[in-house]
Design a protein around this motif. Structure first.
Motif, PDB file in Angstrom:
ATOM      1  N   LEU B  21       0.702  -0.480   0.308  1.00  0.00           N
ATOM      2  CA  LEU B  21      -0.079  -0.310   0.211  1.00  0.00           C
ATOM      3  C   LEU B  21       0.944   0.895  -0.469  1.00  0.00           C
ATOM      4  CD1 LEU B  21      -2.367  -1.290   2.306  1.00  0.00           C
ATOM      5  CD2 LEU B  21      -2.688  -1.019   0.252  1.00  0.00           C
ATOM      6  N   ARG B  22       0.191   2.428  -1.315  1.00  0.00           N
ATOM      7  CA  ARG B  22       1.660   3.337  -1.287  1.00  0.00           C
ATOM      8  C   ARG B  22       0.712   4.324  -0.468  1.00  0.00           C
ATOM      9  NH1 ARG B  22       5.260   1.407  -5.616  1.00  0.00           N
ATOM     10  NH2 ARG B  22       3.909  -0.764  -6.253  1.00  0.00           N
ATOM     11  N   CYS B  23       2.324   5.324   0.186  1.00  0.00           N
ATOM     12  CA  CYS B  23       2.036   6.111   0.693  1.00  0.00           C
ATOM     13  C   CYS B  23       3.398   7.391   0.437  1.00  0.00           C
ATOM     14  CB  CYS B  23       2.060   6.161   2.572  1.00  0.00           C
ATOM     15  SG  CYS B  23       1.338   7.858   3.153  1.00  0.00           S
ATOM     16  N   ASN B  24       2.702   8.285  -0.107  1.00  0.00           N
ATOM     17  CA  ASN B  24       3.592   9.674   0.061  1.00  0.00           C
ATOM     18  C   ASN B  24       3.348  10.764   0.639  1.00  0.00           C
ATOM     19  OD1 ASN B  24       4.033   8.191  -3.395  1.00  0.00           O
ATOM     20  ND2 ASN B  24       5.956   8.502  -2.783  1.00  0.00           N
ATOM     21  N   ALA B  86      -8.273  -7.574   5.260  1.00  0.00           N
ATOM     22  CA  ALA B  86      -8.938  -6.778   4.364  1.00  0.00           C
ATOM     23  C   ALA B  86      -9.611  -6.198   4.920  1.00  0.00           C
ATOM     24  CB  ALA B  86     -10.529  -7.942   4.058  1.00  0.00           C
ATOM     25  N   ALA B  87      -9.729  -4.907   5.266  1.00  0.00           N
ATOM     26  CA  ALA B  87     -10.001  -3.810   6.096  1.00  0.00           C
ATOM     27  C   ALA B  87      -9.770  -3.039   4.516  1.00  0.00           C
ATOM     28  CB  ALA B  87      -8.545  -3.526   7.258  1.00  0.00           C
ATOM     29  N   GLU B  88      -9.618  -0.998   5.502  1.00  0.00           N
ATOM     30  CA  GLU B  88      -8.941   0.103   5.012  1.00  0.00           C
ATOM     31  C   GLU B  88      -8.647   0.250   5.637  1.00  0.00           C
ATOM     32  OE1 GLU B  88     -11.776   2.435   4.411  1.00  0.00           O
ATOM     33  OE2 GLU B  88     -10.869   3.900   2.437  1.00  0.00           O
ATOM     34  N   TYR B  89      -7.255   0.995   5.499  1.00  0.00           N
ATOM     35  CA  TYR B  89      -5.268   1.109   5.620  1.00  0.00           C
ATOM     36  C   TYR B  89      -5.429   2.916   5.280  1.00  0.00           C
ATOM     37  CZ  TYR B  89      -4.926  -3.555   6.203  1.00  0.00           C
ATOM     38  OH  TYR B  89      -4.644  -4.818   6.499  1.00  0.00           O
ATOM     39  N   GLY B 102      -4.590  10.255   4.513  1.00  0.00           N
ATOM     40  CA  GLY B 102      -4.924  10.335   3.488  1.00  0.00           C
ATOM     41  C   GLY B 102      -5.851   9.958   2.531  1.00  0.00           C
ATOM     42  N   ALA B 103      -6.773   9.563   1.959  1.00  0.00           N
ATOM     43  CA  ALA B 103      -8.074   9.185   1.524  1.00  0.00           C
ATOM     44  C   ALA B 103      -8.416   8.090   1.556  1.00  0.00           C
ATOM     45  CB  ALA B 103      -8.476   9.060  -0.407  1.00  0.00           C
ATOM     46  N   GLY B 104      -6.963   6.969   2.092  1.00  0.00           N
ATOM     47  CA  GLY B 104      -7.462   5.642   2.763  1.00  0.00           C
ATOM     48  C   GLY B 104      -7.188   4.745   1.366  1.00  0.00           C
ATOM     49  N   THR B 105      -6.691   3.904   1.481  1.00  0.00           N
ATOM     50  CA  THR B 105      -6.896   2.249   0.779  1.00  0.00           C
ATOM     51  C   THR B 105      -7.201   1.068   1.235  1.00  0.00           C
ATOM     52  OG1 THR B 105      -4.493   3.341  -0.087  1.00  0.00           O
ATOM     53  CG2 THR B 105      -5.700   0.715  -0.421  1.00  0.00           C
ATOM     54  N   ARG B 106      -8.431   1.037   0.305  1.00  0.00           N
ATOM     55  CA  ARG B 106      -9.573  -0.522   0.656  1.00  0.00           C
ATOM     56  C   ARG B 106      -8.426  -1.374   0.880  1.00  0.00           C
ATOM     57  NH1 ARG B 106     -13.874  -1.298   3.144  1.00  0.00           N
ATOM     58  NH2 ARG B 106     -14.576   1.226   2.964  1.00  0.00           N
ATOM     59  N   LEU B 107      -8.416  -2.311   1.320  1.00  0.00           N
ATOM     60  CA  LEU B 107      -7.474  -3.581   0.662  1.00  0.00           C
ATOM     61  C   LEU B 107      -8.927  -5.066   0.812  1.00  0.00           C
ATOM     62  CD1 LEU B 107      -5.185  -5.095  -0.064  1.00  0.00           C
ATOM     63  CD2 LEU B 107      -5.137  -5.449   2.562  1.00  0.00           C
ATOM     64  N   THR B 108      -9.059  -5.714  -0.004  1.00  0.00           N
ATOM     65  CA  THR B 108      -9.447  -6.653  -0.346  1.00  0.00           C
ATOM     66  C   THR B 108      -8.471  -7.956  -0.103  1.00  0.00           C
ATOM     67  OG1 THR B 108     -11.231  -5.638  -1.915  1.00  0.00           O
ATOM     68  CG2 THR B 108     -11.517  -8.143  -1.920  1.00  0.00           C
ATOM     69  N   VAL B 109      -9.101  -9.045  -0.179  1.00  0.00           N
ATOM     70  CA  VAL B 109      -8.313 -10.251   0.682  1.00  0.00           C
ATOM     71  C   VAL B 109      -8.796 -11.866  -0.664  1.00  0.00           C
ATOM     72  CG1 VAL B 109      -7.038 -11.713   1.132  1.00  0.00           C
ATOM     73  CG2 VAL B 109      -6.465  -9.160   1.888  1.00  0.00           C
ATOM     74  N   LYS B 110      -8.796 -11.636  -1.551  1.00  0.00           N
ATOM     75  CA  LYS B 110      -9.465 -13.164  -2.340  1.00  0.00           C
ATOM     76  C   LYS B 110      -8.855 -14.580  -2.199  1.00  0.00           C
ATOM     77  CE  LYS B 110      -8.196 -11.135  -6.009  1.00  0.00           C
ATOM     78  NZ  LYS B 110      -7.563 -11.201  -7.608  1.00  0.00           N
ATOM     79  N   PRO B 111      -9.838 -15.151  -1.677  1.00  0.00           N
ATOM     80  CA  PRO B 111      -9.234 -16.388  -1.282  1.00  0.00           C
ATOM     81  C   PRO B 111      -8.702 -16.919  -2.257  1.00  0.00           C
ATOM     82  CG  PRO B 111     -11.631 -16.380  -1.767  1.00  0.00           C
ATOM     83  CD  PRO B 111     -11.229 -14.924  -2.331  1.00  0.00           C
TER      84      PRO B 111
END
Lengths: 114, 111
Positions: B21-24, B86-89, B102-111
């Motif tokens: 997950l990228r952050c500048n 799986a969450a928002e970061y 930041g505006a957030g990144t939603r992480l989805t984890v697929k099985p």
């Protein structure tokens, strides 16, 4: 667990009505904050407090007021709610940790203005 | 003024894959940088923070982040994603008790 509670957790209100949200902490932290969370915007600071009766504005303070008459309570008031204030509101406290501060958050209040 | 930019509002990975997950950041003073995680219907929880002691910071749940001054970045990584990630970061920058998210990144984890 930083001992932060928010009330109510959910509220639906009508446009033009006043609304007060409460944040309560149990550990006598000096700094307290109110944020709103909206999709695509992350968290934005509304107001913060650095002591009893000491408050200041954040970046999105228009339409909101706050009060802090006791260390443990920080109230956020929407004098006349508008639909643009539909959001999730988070309270936070700031804790000194080493050379920096860390913020800890309450569980949030989901406010819907119809 | 300080600010952070999170690249990618949604990231999807397979279980067991690398999470990045990228952050500048932008800051006129040496920054303190944070990553928070938010699970559904909960508040934000601190994952890790950078305070200049070490450029590689380890946090909870197997996450780590590396501060790169030359790139003004503070990317969050985890070698192997788990369904529970799986969450928002949110990335955040702070100085003098003023924290910007930041505006957030939603992480989805697929099985």
């Amino acid at each position: 667990d930083a001992g932060i509670t928010q009330s109510p957790r959910h509220k639906v209100t009508e446009t033009g009505t006043p609304v007060t949200l409460r944040c309560h902490q149990t550990e006598n932290h000096r700094y307290m904050y109110w944020y709103r969370q909206d999709p695509g915007h992350g968290l934005r600071l509304i107001h913060y407090s650095y002591g009893v009766k000491d408050t200041d504005k954040g970046e999105v303070s228009d339409g909101y007021s706050v009060s802090r008459s006791k260390t443990e309570d920080f109230l956020l008031t929407l004098e006349s709610a508008t639909s643009s204030q539909t959001s999730v509101y988070f309270c936070a406290i700031s804790v000194v940790a080493g050379v920096s501060y860390e913020q800890y958050f309450g569980p949030g209040t989901r406010l819907t203005v119809t | 003024a300080q600010s952070v930019t999170q690249l990618g509002s949604h990231v999807s990975v397979s279980e067991g894959a690398l999470v990045l997950l990228r952050c500048n950041y932008s800051s006129s003073v040496p920054p303190y940088l944070f990553w928070y995680v938010q699970y559904p219907n909960q508040g934000l929880q601190l994952l890790l923070k950078y305070t200049s002691a070490a450029t590689l910071v380890k946090g909870i749940n197997g996450f780590e982040a590396e501060f790169k001054k030359s790139e003004t970045s503070f990317h969050l990584t985890k070698p192997s994603a788990h369904m529970s990630d799986a969450a928002e970061y949110f990335c955040a920058v702070s100085s003098n008790n003023d924290m910007r998210f930041g505006a957030g990144t939603r992480l989805t984890v697929k099985p």
